[in-house]
Scaffold this motif. Structure first.
Motif, PDB file in Angstrom:
ATOM      1  N   SER A   1       0.807  -1.221   0.000  1.00 10.75           N
ATOM      2  CA  SER A   1       0.000   0.000   0.000  1.00 10.75           C
ATOM      3  C   SER A   1       0.841   1.273   0.000  1.00 10.75           C
ATOM      4  CB  SER A   1      -0.983  -0.005   1.153  1.00 10.75           C
ATOM      5  OG  SER A   1      -0.355   0.467   2.290  1.00 10.75           O
ATOM      6  N   ARG A   2       2.102   1.218   0.370  1.00 12.46           N
ATOM      7  CA  ARG A   2       2.905   2.437   0.407  1.00 12.46           C
ATOM      8  C   ARG A   2       4.161   2.359  -0.470  1.00 12.46           C
ATOM      9  NH1 ARG A   2       1.315   5.821   0.298  1.00 12.46           N
ATOM     10  NH2 ARG A   2       2.755   7.251   1.323  1.00 12.46           N
TER      11      ARG A   2
ATOM     12  N   GLU B   1      -2.404   7.052   4.571  1.00 13.25           N
ATOM     13  CA  GLU B   1      -3.415   6.056   4.182  1.00 13.25           C
ATOM     14  C   GLU B   1      -4.662   6.774   3.666  1.00 13.25           C
ATOM     15  OE1 GLU B   1      -1.982   5.975   7.222  1.00 13.25           O
ATOM     16  OE2 GLU B   1      -1.062   3.991   7.454  1.00 13.25           O
TER      17      GLU B   1
ATOM     18  N   SER C   1      -4.603   5.543  11.682  1.00 10.29           N
ATOM     19  CA  SER C   1      -5.309   4.560  10.873  1.00 10.29           C
ATOM     20  C   SER C   1      -6.059   3.542  11.725  1.00 10.29           C
ATOM     21  CB  SER C   1      -4.313   3.837   9.976  1.00 10.29           C
ATOM     22  OG  SER C   1      -3.213   3.391  10.740  1.00 10.29           O
TER      23      SER C   1
ATOM     24  N   LEU D   1      -9.313  -0.478   7.063  1.00 13.09           N
ATOM     25  CA  LEU D   1      -8.747   0.659   6.328  1.00 13.09           C
ATOM     26  C   LEU D   1      -9.683   1.122   5.220  1.00 13.09           C
ATOM     27  CD1 LEU D   1      -4.945   0.487   5.508  1.00 13.09           C
ATOM     28  CD2 LEU D   1      -6.207   2.201   6.790  1.00 13.09           C
TER      29      LEU D   1
ATOM     30  N   LYS E   1     -11.298   4.822   5.091  1.00 19.86           N
ATOM     31  CA  LYS E   1     -11.062   5.748   3.972  1.00 19.86           C
ATOM     32  C   LYS E   1     -12.379   6.388   3.555  1.00 19.86           C
ATOM     33  CE  LYS E   1      -6.945   3.620   2.120  1.00 19.86           C
ATOM     34  NZ  LYS E   1      -6.339   2.704   1.195  1.00 19.86           N
TER      35      LYS E   1
END
Ligand SMILES: Cc1ncc(COP(=O)(O)O)c(C=O)c1O
Length: 476
Positions: free
Chosen positions: A173-174, A292, A321, A373, A377
């Protein structure tokens, strides 16, 4: 002003900074410290009272945020003129010989301040969306299954299983490239920074910091006597020319969502930053605290993923998060530093709770983290859009929003002739807490229009609506 002298008492309920802040506030209210007086410099007062600079800084920040003092660029902190008449307090103090007694009478007077109706505090999260039942269930299982291992402290770098989960998540994800062995888990970003600075040692000084920037990181550098070089910001983040001309051997940056102003460091600056570090044997601390949550455009991969020379130390946290109170953060060290860590610091016991780490590991392993997550979001995207629309509805063009589309806070610029502290005070009179951004500066320029920080993560749409409506009333 020469000095401030008071008796400080060991008291768990009222730490030193609260006692100092209360004392100065009382002196200002009673007129014993006059408007226009310059408060003693942080270093001098900390030496005089034999307390840490952080303690003095925390007391001063509280006074600034409550509008008792203001920061003037390159000059210091000055006492502001109070609108209210607090002279009655002087009489109370005169009648009562004991300082403690007098203060107690003052403190227990019926509160004159309005009820707090909306607190735009930074760092709060949406607790109502936290999956308590799943978390509790896993935590309960861990307690039952691991009775023996729970009597131990665990791996100094943090639970291996959690680091394994983290390495996978960070890559996906990053865009962070690392093995579980490069990760150190601990109880908060400041703890990670403390450890890192000790590991880097004096040859990595001075450290460059964004100005304005995250004061939580600055207080760690200052506590460890790391000299700091403030680097000004441009529209698109840190001024690279300025950094390259400086003597800094280390830089702390928030490239994916600059704190507090929210800009994203563009690719050409990222490349320059990495070149600067690689060519001059420097390190970059990348604090990726809330990326995130991005509400527009493509996700911005971490700087660490672009680094080919092992110059980036990546920091992340579960505070935004997942849950701030869980106190789990982490850093990813490049190979060169992980071996140094193993040589020099591996004797340090882990700071994060074994139970929470194991719970989190299973939470991730079973897919709950990904689900959470995704949900968060959407929750924050909706709140963010709602907040922006409420600002437009109530203020139109009168308020400019800075640093939107990401994270759990925004900054607003209110250019109506009032000072930052006046805006904060007026809002407070209506029961709304908004937060000044001046404490985030090292070299604050009072000519800049006032900018205020509004955290929205923990507020419902109703609270956001009410908060902005009250701000409109306060500032009209
Ligand atoms: C820039 C920045 N980094 C890190 C953090 C979080 O730190 P921690 O992991 O100690 O909760 C914050 C919290 O507001 C922050 O603003």
């Amino acid at each position: 002003m020469l000095e401030i002298t008071l008796n400080l008492y060991e008291d768990k309920k009222d730490p030193y900074y609260v006692q100092l802040y209360r004392h100065i506030r009382q002196e200002i209210k009673s007129g014993r410290i006059h408007a226009g007086t310059r408060l003693p410099a942080i270093r001098r007062l900390s030496e005089h009272l034999d307390i840490s600079r952080n303690t003095v800084e925390a007391a001063y920040l509280q006074l600034v945020s409550e509008g008792y003092v203001e920061s003037r660029p390159r000059s210091g902190l000055y006492v502001l003129k109070l609108e209210e008449d607090f002279s009655f307090l002087e009489k109370v103090t005169n009648q009562e010989p004991g300082r403690q007694d007098a203060e107690e009478i003052v403190e227990t007077k019926p509160a004159a301040s309005p009820v707090l109706r909306c607190d735009f505090r930074n760092g709060t999260i949406d607790l109502s969306s936290f999956p308590f039942s799943v978390w509790n269930k896993i935590s309960h299982q861990i307690m039952q299954e691991y009775t023996n291992s729970l009597s131990l402290y665990g791996d100094p770098q943090g639970e291996p299983g959690l680091r394994h989960q983290l390495a996978g998540y960070l890559r996906q994800s990053r865009g962070v490239r690392c093995s579980p062995d490069q990760i150190i888990v601990g109880a908060g970003t400041q703890q990670m920074l403390l450890l890192l600075c000790q590991l880097l040692g004096t040859e990595r000084q001075p450290v460059a910091v964004e100005d304005p920037g995250y004061n939580g990181a600055r207080s760690v550098f200052s506590e460890l006597n790391f000299p700091m070089v403030p680097i000004p910001l441009e529209e698109d983040g840190i001024d690279m020319e300025y950094l390259m001309k400086s003597e800094a051997k280390l830089v702390y940056v928030t490239p994916s969502h600059q704190f507090p102003f929210g800009m994203i460091l563009p690719i050409h600056k990222r490349i320059k930053l990495l070149q600067w570090a690689a060519e001059h044997d420097r390190y970059i601390i990348e604090d990726d605290y809330d990326s995130e949550f991005r509400y527009q455009g493509r996700p911005i991969p971490a700087l660490q993923g672009l680094d080919k020379s092992g110059r980036v130390i990546y920091m992340g946290t579960f505070s935004k998060s997942l849950l701030s109170g869980i106190r789990i953060s982490y850093m990813v060290l490049p190979e060169s530093l992980i071996s140094k860590y193993k040589d020099k610091k591996a004797f340090l016991e882990p700071t994060a709770s074994l139970i929470h780490m194991q719970t989190l590991e299973r939470f991730m392993e079973e897919g709950w983290w990904e689900k959470h997550l995704r949900r968060m979001k959407n929750v924050y995207k909706k709140k963010h859009a709602f907040l922006l629309s409420a600002i437009t509805r109530f203020f139109g063009e009168r308020v400019k929003v800075i640093g939107q589309h990401s994270g759990l806070h925004i900054v607003i610029e209110v250019n109506d002739g009032r000072s930052e502290s006046e805006l904060v005070r007026k809002a407070e009179e209506k029961g709304v807490k908004v937060y000044p951004t001046s404490p985030y500066w090292i070299t604050f320029d009072t000519q800049l229009p006032p900018r205020l920080l509004l955290g929205f993560g923990g507020l419902s749409e109703n609270e956001l609506e009410a908060g902005i409506r009250l701000l409109k009333e306060a500032w009209t």
